[in-house]
Design a protein around this motif. Structure first.
Motif, PDB file in Angstrom:
ATOM      1  N   LYS A  75      64.120  30.504 -18.331  1.00  0.00           N
ATOM      2  CA  LYS A  75      63.519  30.343 -17.006  1.00  0.00           C
ATOM      3  C   LYS A  75      62.014  30.505 -17.086  1.00  0.00           C
ATOM      4  CE  LYS A  75      63.804  33.514 -13.611  1.00  0.00           C
ATOM      5  NZ  LYS A  75      64.243  34.234 -12.397  1.00  0.00           N
ATOM      6  N   LEU A  76      61.304  29.516 -16.509  1.00  0.00           N
ATOM      7  CA  LEU A  76      59.870  29.618 -16.261  1.00  0.00           C
ATOM      8  C   LEU A  76      59.752  29.940 -14.778  1.00  0.00           C
ATOM      9  CD1 LEU A  76      58.555  26.522 -18.234  1.00  0.00           C
ATOM     10  CD2 LEU A  76      58.115  28.931 -18.759  1.00  0.00           C
ATOM     11  N   HIS A  77      59.352  31.162 -14.475  1.00  0.00           N
ATOM     12  CA  HIS A  77      59.369  31.656 -13.098  1.00  0.00           C
ATOM     13  C   HIS A  77      58.018  31.470 -12.417  1.00  0.00           C
ATOM     14  CE1 HIS A  77      61.127  33.968  -9.861  1.00  0.00           C
ATOM     15  NE2 HIS A  77      59.968  34.620  -9.759  1.00  0.00           N
ATOM     16  N   ARG A  78      58.013  30.724 -11.323  1.00  0.00           N
ATOM     17  CA  ARG A  78      56.839  30.529 -10.480  1.00  0.00           C
ATOM     18  C   ARG A  78      55.656  29.893 -11.228  1.00  0.00           C
ATOM     19  NH1 ARG A  78      56.826  32.380  -5.509  1.00  0.00           N
ATOM     20  NH2 ARG A  78      54.553  32.605  -5.515  1.00  0.00           N
ATOM     21  N   VAL A  79      55.922  28.716 -11.821  1.00  0.00           N
ATOM     22  CA  VAL A  79      54.824  27.938 -12.383  1.00  0.00           C
ATOM     23  C   VAL A  79      54.311  26.977 -11.315  1.00  0.00           C
ATOM     24  CG1 VAL A  79      55.490  28.129 -14.819  1.00  0.00           C
ATOM     25  CG2 VAL A  79      56.425  26.275 -13.433  1.00  0.00           C
ATOM     26  N   LYS A  80      53.064  26.571 -11.476  1.00  0.00           N
ATOM     27  CA  LYS A  80      52.415  25.702 -10.498  1.00  0.00           C
ATOM     28  C   LYS A  80      52.435  24.254 -10.994  1.00  0.00           C
ATOM     29  CE  LYS A  80      48.531  27.249  -9.081  1.00  0.00           C
ATOM     30  NZ  LYS A  80      47.093  27.611  -9.026  1.00  0.00           N
ATOM     31  N   ILE A  81      52.789  23.334 -10.108  1.00  0.00           N
ATOM     32  CA  ILE A  81      52.722  21.915 -10.443  1.00  0.00           C
ATOM     33  C   ILE A  81      51.250  21.519 -10.552  1.00  0.00           C
ATOM     34  CG2 ILE A  81      53.254  19.562  -9.682  1.00  0.00           C
ATOM     35  CD1 ILE A  81      55.723  21.178 -10.537  1.00  0.00           C
ATOM     36  N   THR A  82      50.867  20.983 -11.714  1.00  0.00           N
ATOM     37  CA  THR A  82      49.464  20.616 -11.945  1.00  0.00           C
ATOM     38  C   THR A  82      49.215  19.125 -11.771  1.00  0.00           C
ATOM     39  OG1 THR A  82      49.861  20.377 -14.328  1.00  0.00           O
ATOM     40  CG2 THR A  82      49.108  22.543 -13.541  1.00  0.00           C
ATOM     41  N   GLN A  83      50.274  18.324 -11.884  1.00  0.00           N
ATOM     42  CA  GLN A  83      50.149  16.874 -11.754  1.00  0.00           C
ATOM     43  C   GLN A  83      51.466  16.312 -11.250  1.00  0.00           C
ATOM     44  OE1 GLN A  83      48.755  16.588 -16.090  1.00  0.00           O
ATOM     45  NE2 GLN A  83      48.169  14.612 -15.205  1.00  0.00           N
ATOM     46  N   ALA A  84      51.407  15.134 -10.635  1.00  0.00           N
ATOM     47  CA  ALA A  84      52.592  14.372 -10.250  1.00  0.00           C
ATOM     48  C   ALA A  84      52.273  12.901 -10.509  1.00  0.00           C
ATOM     49  CB  ALA A  84      52.944  14.613  -8.786  1.00  0.00           C
TER      50      ALA A  84
ATOM     51  N   GLU B  34      76.964  38.833 -23.817  1.00  0.00           N
ATOM     52  CA  GLU B  34      75.994  39.326 -24.793  1.00  0.00           C
ATOM     53  C   GLU B  34      74.661  38.575 -24.730  1.00  0.00           C
ATOM     54  OE1 GLU B  34      76.688  41.997 -26.709  1.00  0.00           O
ATOM     55  OE2 GLU B  34      78.621  42.062 -25.670  1.00  0.00           O
ATOM     56  N   HIS B  35      74.665  37.440 -24.057  1.00  0.00           N
ATOM     57  CA  HIS B  35      73.495  36.555 -24.016  1.00  0.00           C
ATOM     58  C   HIS B  35      72.334  37.180 -23.236  1.00  0.00           C
ATOM     59  CE1 HIS B  35      71.073  32.970 -23.670  1.00  0.00           C
ATOM     60  NE2 HIS B  35      71.105  33.065 -22.364  1.00  0.00           N
ATOM     61  N   LYS B  36      71.130  37.029 -23.770  1.00  0.00           N
ATOM     62  CA  LYS B  36      69.891  37.468 -23.114  1.00  0.00           C
ATOM     63  C   LYS B  36      69.012  36.242 -22.909  1.00  0.00           C
ATOM     64  CE  LYS B  36      70.806  41.918 -23.402  1.00  0.00           C
ATOM     65  NZ  LYS B  36      72.119  42.071 -22.871  1.00  0.00           N
ATOM     66  N   PRO B  37      68.830  35.802 -21.674  1.00  0.00           N
ATOM     67  CA  PRO B  37      68.010  34.610 -21.441  1.00  0.00           C
ATOM     68  C   PRO B  37      66.530  34.862 -21.720  1.00  0.00           C
ATOM     69  CG  PRO B  37      68.647  35.601 -19.366  1.00  0.00           C
ATOM     70  CD  PRO B  37      69.352  36.370 -20.443  1.00  0.00           C
ATOM     71  N   ASN B  38      65.793  33.786 -21.994  1.00  0.00           N
ATOM     72  CA  ASN B  38      64.338  33.858 -22.161  1.00  0.00           C
ATOM     73  C   ASN B  38      63.712  33.695 -20.781  1.00  0.00           C
ATOM     74  OD1 ASN B  38      65.406  32.760 -24.847  1.00  0.00           O
ATOM     75  ND2 ASN B  38      63.332  33.381 -25.331  1.00  0.00           N
ATOM     76  N   LEU B  39      63.159  34.769 -20.247  1.00  0.00           N
ATOM     77  CA  LEU B  39      62.520  34.758 -18.929  1.00  0.00           C
ATOM     78  C   LEU B  39      61.016  34.837 -19.118  1.00  0.00           C
ATOM     79  CD1 LEU B  39      64.868  37.356 -17.202  1.00  0.00           C
ATOM     80  CD2 LEU B  39      65.143  34.867 -17.343  1.00  0.00           C
ATOM     81  N   VAL B  40      60.287  33.877 -18.545  1.00  0.00           N
ATOM     82  CA  VAL B  40      58.836  33.799 -18.724  1.00  0.00           C
ATOM     83  C   VAL B  40      58.183  33.849 -17.343  1.00  0.00           C
ATOM     84  CG1 VAL B  40      56.944  32.421 -19.662  1.00  0.00           C
ATOM     85  CG2 VAL B  40      59.173  32.430 -20.809  1.00  0.00           C
ATOM     86  N   PHE B  41      57.191  34.724 -17.211  1.00  0.00           N
ATOM     87  CA  PHE B  41      56.471  34.928 -15.954  1.00  0.00           C
ATOM     88  C   PHE B  41      54.985  34.656 -16.185  1.00  0.00           C
ATOM     89  CE2 PHE B  41      60.274  37.491 -16.001  1.00  0.00           C
ATOM     90  CZ  PHE B  41      60.825  37.289 -14.745  1.00  0.00           C
TER      91      PHE B  41
END
Length: 115
Positions: A9-18, A100-107
């Motif tokens: 999970k990439l938590h609360r990233v900002k959209i930079t382009q569309a 047992e799984h540990k997700p990769n959480l990125v803030f």
């Protein structure tokens, strides 16, 4: 039996382009991809905190260190530049593996940089 479990999970990233006139996908800074254990072409769900949209697409590798989170193709209609989103990837595993799984959480910070 297998179940779907949050892998990354990439938590609360900002959209930079569309970029509407592009083959559909989301381009993500390679630093963010590495931190979240995402790979190119991996299916992701995007949740838009600004408008409630939820949609799926796939990852394209963006320039390392750029902070890029760019929605391409039809996905560009689901968010505006500056919207805050959560990008989630799921894995398929047995319930025993999932326990047992540990997700990769990125803030990341407000500029999509790792802190």
């Amino acid at each position: 039996m297998f179940i779907h479990v949050m892998k990354s999970k990439l938590h609360r990233v900002k959209i930079t382009q569309a970029e509407l006139n592009y083959v559909g996908s989301v381009t993500i800074d390679e630093d963010l991809m590495d931190a979240a254990n995402l790979i190119e072409n991996e299916k992701v769900q995007i949740v838009n905190n600004n408008n409630g949209e939820r949609f799926e697409t796939y990852v394209i590798t963006g320039e390392r260190g750029s902070g890029t989170v760019c929605l391409n193709g039809a996905a560009a209609r689901r968010a505006q530049v500056g919207d805050i989103v959560i990008i989630i990837a799921y894995g398929i595993m047995t319930p025993e593996e999932a326990k047992e799984h540990k997700p990769n959480l990125v803030f990341p910070d407000s500029n999509n940089r790792l802190v």
